[in-house]
Design a protein around this motif. Structure first.
Motif, PDB file in Angstrom:
ATOM      1  N   GLY A 118       0.832  -1.196   0.000  1.00 52.25           N
ATOM      2  CA  GLY A 118       0.000   0.000   0.000  1.00 52.25           C
ATOM      3  C   GLY A 118       0.863   1.240   0.000  1.00 52.25           C
ATOM      4  N   ILE A 119       0.273   2.371  -0.375  1.00 52.23           N
ATOM      5  CA  ILE A 119       1.036   3.609  -0.484  1.00 52.23           C
ATOM      6  C   ILE A 119       0.607   4.625   0.561  1.00 52.23           C
ATOM      7  N   LYS A 120       1.490   5.604   0.697  1.00 53.47           N
ATOM      8  CA  LYS A 120       1.293   6.671   1.665  1.00 53.47           C
ATOM      9  C   LYS A 120       0.915   7.912   0.843  1.00 53.47           C
ATOM     10  N   ILE A 121      -0.190   8.529   1.183  1.00 50.97           N
ATOM     11  CA  ILE A 121      -0.636   9.672   0.377  1.00 50.97           C
ATOM     12  C   ILE A 121      -0.935  10.882   1.263  1.00 50.97           C
ATOM     13  N   ALA A 122      -1.055  12.027   0.611  1.00 51.37           N
ATOM     14  CA  ALA A 122      -1.357  13.252   1.356  1.00 51.37           C
ATOM     15  C   ALA A 122      -2.431  14.039   0.620  1.00 51.37           C
ATOM     16  N   THR A 123      -3.304  14.676   1.381  1.00 45.65           N
ATOM     17  CA  THR A 123      -4.286  15.574   0.778  1.00 45.65           C
ATOM     18  C   THR A 123      -3.533  16.719   0.117  1.00 45.65           C
ATOM     19  N   SER A 124      -3.909  17.017  -1.111  1.00 41.72           N
ATOM     20  CA  SER A 124      -3.168  18.015  -1.879  1.00 41.72           C
ATOM     21  C   SER A 124      -3.614  19.431  -1.544  1.00 41.72           C
ATOM     22  N   SER A 125      -2.684  20.360  -1.660  1.00 46.99           N
ATOM     23  CA  SER A 125      -3.075  21.773  -1.532  1.00 46.99           C
ATOM     24  C   SER A 125      -3.661  22.266  -2.858  1.00 46.99           C
ATOM     25  N   PHE A 126      -3.539  21.445  -3.905  1.00 43.39           N
ATOM     26  CA  PHE A 126      -4.123  21.801  -5.206  1.00 43.39           C
ATOM     27  C   PHE A 126      -5.520  21.207  -5.324  1.00 43.39           C
ATOM     28  N   THR A 127      -6.461  22.009  -5.776  1.00 40.56           N
ATOM     29  CA  THR A 127      -7.843  21.558  -5.954  1.00 40.56           C
ATOM     30  C   THR A 127      -7.982  20.896  -7.318  1.00 40.56           C
ATOM     31  N   ARG A 128      -8.797  19.834  -7.382  1.00 44.33           N
ATOM     32  CA  ARG A 128      -9.044  19.165  -8.666  1.00 44.33           C
ATOM     33  C   ARG A 128      -9.884  20.070  -9.548  1.00 44.33           C
ATOM     34  N   HIS A 129      -9.796  19.823 -10.852  1.00 49.54           N
ATOM     35  CA  HIS A 129     -10.512  20.657 -11.818  1.00 49.54           C
ATOM     36  C   HIS A 129     -12.018  20.713 -11.580  1.00 49.54           C
ATOM     37  N   HIS A 130     -12.579  21.789 -12.043  1.00 50.15           N
ATOM     38  CA  HIS A 130     -14.028  21.963 -12.037  1.00 50.15           C
ATOM     39  C   HIS A 130     -14.490  21.794 -13.492  1.00 50.15           C
ATOM     40  N   ASN A 170      -2.363  20.099 -13.508  1.00 52.39           N
ATOM     41  CA  ASN A 170      -2.896  20.018 -12.149  1.00 52.39           C
ATOM     42  C   ASN A 170      -2.420  18.726 -11.472  1.00 52.39           C
ATOM     43  N   SER A 171      -2.453  17.625 -12.216  1.00 50.30           N
ATOM     44  CA  SER A 171      -1.998  16.335 -11.667  1.00 50.30           C
ATOM     45  C   SER A 171      -0.513  16.388 -11.313  1.00 50.30           C
ATOM     46  N   MET A 172       0.274  16.982 -12.206  1.00 57.02           N
ATOM     47  CA  MET A 172       1.719  17.022 -11.939  1.00 57.02           C
ATOM     48  C   MET A 172       2.059  17.898 -10.748  1.00 57.02           C
ATOM     49  N   LEU A 173       1.366  19.030 -10.626  1.00 58.10           N
ATOM     50  CA  LEU A 173       1.617  19.906  -9.474  1.00 58.10           C
ATOM     51  C   LEU A 173       1.303  19.167  -8.175  1.00 58.10           C
ATOM     52  N   ALA A 196       3.178  16.083  -3.407  1.00 54.77           N
ATOM     53  CA  ALA A 196       3.069  14.889  -2.540  1.00 54.77           C
ATOM     54  C   ALA A 196       4.435  14.208  -2.394  1.00 54.77           C
ATOM     55  N   ILE A 197       5.135  14.060  -3.509  1.00 59.06           N
ATOM     56  CA  ILE A 197       6.443  13.395  -3.470  1.00 59.06           C
ATOM     57  C   ILE A 197       7.435  14.216  -2.637  1.00 59.06           C
ATOM     58  N   SER A 198       7.377  15.536  -2.777  1.00 59.44           N
ATOM     59  CA  SER A 198       8.308  16.370  -2.009  1.00 59.44           C
ATOM     60  C   SER A 198       8.012  16.291  -0.510  1.00 59.44           C
ATOM     61  N   HIS A 199       6.808  15.866  -0.152  1.00 59.40           N
ATOM     62  CA  HIS A 199       6.474  15.690   1.267  1.00 59.40           C
ATOM     63  C   HIS A 199       6.686  14.240   1.717  1.00 59.40           C
ATOM     64  N   GLY A 200       7.362  13.464   0.877  1.00 59.09           N
ATOM     65  CA  GLY A 200       7.679  12.084   1.271  1.00 59.09           C
ATOM     66  C   GLY A 200       6.540  11.101   1.043  1.00 59.09           C
ATOM     67  N   CYS A 201       5.563  11.479   0.231  1.00 59.14           N
ATOM     68  CA  CYS A 201       4.436  10.572  -0.049  1.00 59.14           C
ATOM     69  C   CYS A 201       4.553  10.000  -1.455  1.00 59.14           C
ATOM     70  N   ASP A 202       3.723   8.977  -1.718  1.00 55.57           N
ATOM     71  CA  ASP A 202       3.755   8.323  -3.028  1.00 55.57           C
ATOM     72  C   ASP A 202       2.759   8.937  -4.001  1.00 55.57           C
ATOM     73  N   GLU A 203       1.713   9.549  -3.474  1.00 53.24           N
ATOM     74  CA  GLU A 203       0.649  10.051  -4.354  1.00 53.24           C
ATOM     75  C   GLU A 203      -0.152  11.108  -3.590  1.00 53.24           C
ATOM     76  N   ALA A 204      -0.884  11.912  -4.365  1.00 49.81           N
ATOM     77  CA  ALA A 204      -1.714  12.972  -3.786  1.00 49.81           C
ATOM     78  C   ALA A 204      -3.181  12.557  -3.803  1.00 49.81           C
ATOM     79  N   LEU A 205      -3.927  13.071  -2.841  1.00 50.35           N
ATOM     80  CA  LEU A 205      -5.382  12.934  -2.878  1.00 50.35           C
ATOM     81  C   LEU A 205      -5.927  14.337  -3.107  1.00 50.35           C
ATOM     82  N   LEU A 206      -6.572  14.534  -4.247  1.00 48.19           N
ATOM     83  CA  LEU A 206      -7.080  15.870  -4.560  1.00 48.19           C
ATOM     84  C   LEU A 206      -8.539  15.994  -4.155  1.00 48.19           C
ATOM     85  N   LEU A 207      -8.871  17.159  -3.627  1.00 45.20           N
ATOM     86  CA  LEU A 207     -10.261  17.452  -3.265  1.00 45.20           C
ATOM     87  C   LEU A 207     -10.867  18.312  -4.367  1.00 45.20           C
TER      88      LEU A 207
END
Ligand code: PMP
Length: 305
Positions: A137-149, A165-168, A173-184
């Motif tokens: 399993g991976i470690k993820i973080a809530t993103s400071s970037f909002t998903r598209h509307h 948006n995905s790359m940002l 997430a990677i710079s914070h030591g996570c594997d992936e972002a969770l976008l809201l």
């Protein structure tokens, strides 16, 4: 990626991999208006087969329609191009990338003589986030970037520009030591990962966000079907990040990511902090289906031979 042997389907012809080039004034390179797909072929029981080829091609054409890009080929031709790209590169399993872009016919937003071009490349690509993460399993973080509307980039299209948006989000997430972002989404509800749809499990029920801002994932659709067949209830609803913190299990789905368990969100362990039992069952079913080991869904596989 550009310096290797092989062939790429380019506007109806197979060209040498190294010669599959376009001009620096390619319109899509400047403004991001293009659409693409990510498709996988697996080494299946009946021979190398593309998983849900027609669904991917349909989404490619739908994406082009949303973006108002004229398609110079038929879906049948693009299906054949994908089969040929795998076959002619001698691949047993592959990631396939069809992409539709505007050429260098004109520059500027007002260019009215643009032509859509299509490429289909295929290459070998193993587990997107590593073989081990499919188990651990991976470690993820809530993103400071909002998903598209939908009224910003339109979320039903798999369009080139929307991946900024995905790359940002992923880079953060990677710079914070996570594997992936969770976008809201713009309302603050869980939308998706940078390249995956999201699921969580609580008290034996499977939940996934509605498709207002998330891509209509083909793996998502597959997992919902497999979950129903296995007798699970699947509910689409608004999900908050704190509901995920207290979920029993969570996982991402995507053609590249397949079924990737999530073990941690924002430094909170999800459930036991490893792959959950329902995730494991659905992941195993998914791998059985894509490899042609399940009698039920052989219609989802198209052989390349
Ligand atoms: N969301 C996003 C943003 C994606 O890029 C992808 C990958 N295409 C997905 C979800 C999952 O879609 P699929 O299962 O069709 O690959």
């Amino acid at each position: 990626m550009d310096d290797r042997d092989g062939v790429i389907w380019f506007d109806g012809e197979m060209v040498n991999w190294r010669d599959a080039k376009t001009h620096v004034l390619t319109h899509t390179l400047h403004y991001g208006m293009g659409v693409f797909e990510g498709v996988r072929a697996y080494e299946a029981e009946q021979g190398t087969s593309i998983f849900r080829l027609e669904a991917h091609t349909k989404r490619l054409f739908n994406s082009a329609k949303i973006m108002n890009m004229p398609m110079p080929f038929t879906p049948e031709q693009i299906n054949e191009a994908q089969r040929a790209a795998v076959r002619e590169n001698g691949l047993k399993s592959a990631y396939i990338r069809p992409m539709v872009f505007y050429g260098s016919e004109g520059m500027g937003l007002r260019a009215d003589n643009l032509k859509a071009h299509i490429v289909v490349a295929a290459w070998e690509w193993g587990a997107y986030m590593g073989e081990e993460n499919l188990k651990r399993g991976i470690k993820i973080a809530t993103s400071s970037f909002t998903r598209h509307h939908p009224n910003i980039t339109m979320t039903k299209a798999k369009s080139n520009g929307s991946y900024m948006n995905s790359m940002l989000a992923l880079q953060e997430a990677i710079s914070h030591g996570c594997d992936e972002a969770l976008l809201l989404d713009t309302q603050g509800y869980v939308s998706e990962g940078s390249g995956e749809n999201f699921f969580m499990v609580r008290d034996g029920v499977i939940y996934t966000p509605e498709l207002t801002s998330a891509l209509d994932g083909i793996t998502r659709n597959t997992i919902i079907r497999l979950a129903h067949e296995a007798g699970y209830e699947v509910r689409e609803k608004c999900i908050t990040r704190d509901e995920v913190y207290i979920a029993d299990e969570a996982f991402f789905t995507g053609t590249a990511a397949e079924v990737t368990p999530i073990r941690e969100l924002d430094n909170r362990k999800i459930g036991s902090g490893s792959r959950g039992p329902i995730t494991e069952i659905l992941q195993a079913k998914y791998f059985d289906v894509v490899h042609g080991r399940s009698a039920e869904h052989l219609g989802w596989l198209t052989t390349v031979a």
